[in-house]
Scaffold this active site. Structure first.
Site, PDB file in Angstrom:
ATOM      1  N   ASP A 112       1.007  -1.092  -0.071  1.00 25.08           N
ATOM      2  CA  ASP A 112      -0.105  -0.333  -0.216  1.00 25.08           C
ATOM      3  C   ASP A 112       0.765   1.418   0.005  1.00 25.08           C
ATOM      4  O   ASP A 112       1.947   1.487  -0.087  1.00 25.08           O
ATOM      5  CB  ASP A 112      -1.148   0.293   0.810  1.00 25.08           C
ATOM      6  N   ASN A 153      -7.834  -2.496  14.591  1.00 22.38           N
ATOM      7  CA  ASN A 153      -8.672  -2.855  14.260  1.00 22.38           C
ATOM      8  C   ASN A 153      -9.296  -4.624  13.114  1.00 22.38           C
ATOM      9  O   ASN A 153      -9.657  -4.446  11.987  1.00 22.38           O
ATOM     10  CB  ASN A 153      -9.732  -1.823  13.294  1.00 22.38           C
ATOM     11  N   HIS A 199      -7.206  -4.510  10.483  1.00 25.15           N
ATOM     12  CA  HIS A 199      -6.746  -4.119   9.028  1.00 25.15           C
ATOM     13  C   HIS A 199      -6.164  -4.563   8.567  1.00 25.15           C
ATOM     14  O   HIS A 199      -4.650  -5.784   9.054  1.00 25.15           O
ATOM     15  CB  HIS A 199      -6.896  -2.768   8.462  1.00 25.15           C
ATOM     16  N   GLU A 233      -9.837  -2.560   5.815  1.00 23.35           N
ATOM     17  CA  GLU A 233     -10.528  -1.570   6.857  1.00 23.35           C
ATOM     18  C   GLU A 233     -11.581  -2.269   7.034  1.00 23.35           C
ATOM     19  O   GLU A 233     -11.955  -3.005   5.586  1.00 23.35           O
ATOM     20  CB  GLU A 233     -10.672   0.127   6.323  1.00 23.35           C
TER      21      GLU A 233
HETATM   22  P1  PGA Z   1       2.304  -1.330  12.431  1.00 27.34           P
HETATM   23  O1  PGA Z   1       0.882  -1.512  11.618  1.00 27.34           O
HETATM   24  O2  PGA Z   1       3.077  -2.646  12.402  1.00 27.34           O
HETATM   25  O3  PGA Z   1       2.970  -0.042  12.293  1.00 27.34           O
HETATM   26  O4  PGA Z   1       1.219  -1.724  13.788  1.00 27.34           O
HETATM   27  C1  PGA Z   1       0.612  -2.780  11.156  1.00 27.34           C
HETATM   28  C2  PGA Z   1      -1.263  -2.534  10.392  1.00 27.34           C
HETATM   29  O5  PGA Z   1      -1.661  -1.247  10.476  1.00 27.34           O
HETATM   30  O6  PGA Z   1      -0.280  -2.938   9.359  1.00 27.34           O
END
Ligand code: PGA
Length: 244
Positions: free
Chosen positions: A67, A136, A138, A143
């Site tokens: 992404d 959450n 995702h 999302e």
């Molecule tokens: P993080 O994010 O590695 O910064 O915890 C993971 C994500 O949001 O997929």
């Protein structure tokens, strides 16, 4: 689904890097699907170290990132383009022309998404997709929603994601509100998937992912339908899923 529960972030990172290194060694032309965020940084450190020691060769490897924020310049310190260069690409012998990230500078959503899907197909698909998980549930920037999005698309980021990611920006207002992401279908098409999770703030997401219903309200839960998923999670992240 293989689940490895390790002591902490450090062990998670080392094990993840080993799996990526084995993939690169077994298939030197692999297409690696890569992720950003705090989770994979430790694994990338190992890959850099082993590359510098001459143990790892990325010269034939192709990479596609999950992404990128929309409306952010590549040169910006907060772009995932910049993140990947700083944390990995500038320190290993991957060829720059073999590294791909959705073009967050482009406004034409349809063209960006169509081109990225076509690119992944042209590369022959992703051999090993690395994933973190959001608080959450995702994966990528898919999302929670009512459906599983199939292909690469542009998303409105959830408030919880903006909140979680504001640590990389001056303030929450500076976090882009949209991002390009591989779809759930794109991710599920990867031949192998490696999901990493560390820390107690991921415990609920891991519980829902592994023990709750398979639902787009918890996007990572769909991974239970994939035939080759490896999870490496530390004890804190597994505190609720409790499969120790
Ligand atoms: P993080 O994010 O590695 O910064 O915890 C993971 C994500 O949001 O997929």
């Amino acid at each position: 689904m293989k689940v490895y529960i390790v002591k902490d972030y450090h062990e998670m990172s080392k094990k993840a890097a080993s799996i990526i290194a084995v993939q690169a060694a077994m298939d030197p032309d692999s297409v690696l699907g890569l992720a950003t965020g705090s989770t994979p940084v430790g694994a990338y450190e190992y890959l850099r170290k082993w590359s510098e020691e001459g143990t790892l060769d990325f010269s034939g490897i192709r990479t596609v990132n999950l992404d990128e924020y929309k409306g952010i310049a590549k040169e910006s310190d907060q772009s995932y383009y910049h993140f990947m260069r700083e944390n990995l690409f500038d320190h290993i012998n991957v060829k720059e022309e073999n590294t791909y990230i959705p073009d967050g500078e482009k406004e034409d959503i349809d063209a960006v998404c169509r081109d990225y899907e076509a690119l992944i197909r042209k590369l022959g698909g992703v051999d090993l997709q690395l994933l973190g998980i959001g608080r959450n549930g995702h994966i990528g920037f898919n999302e929670p929603s009512e459906t599983f999005p199939g292909e690469c698309h542009c998303v409105d980021l959830a408030e919880s994601t903006i909140e979680a990611n504001k640590r990389f920006f001056e303030s929450a207002e500076d976090v882009p509100r949209q991002a390009y992401t591989m779809g759930i279908g794109t991710i599920m098409n990867a031949k192998k998937i490696l999901l990493l999770a560390s820390g107690e703030d991921k415990a609920e997401a891991m519980y829902q992912t592994m023990c709750g219903p398979i639902t787009p309200r918890v996007p990572a839960s769909v991974l239970r339908l994939h035939r080759d998923v490896t999870i490496i999670a530390d004890e804190a992240a597994m505190a609720k899923a409790g499969t120790r």
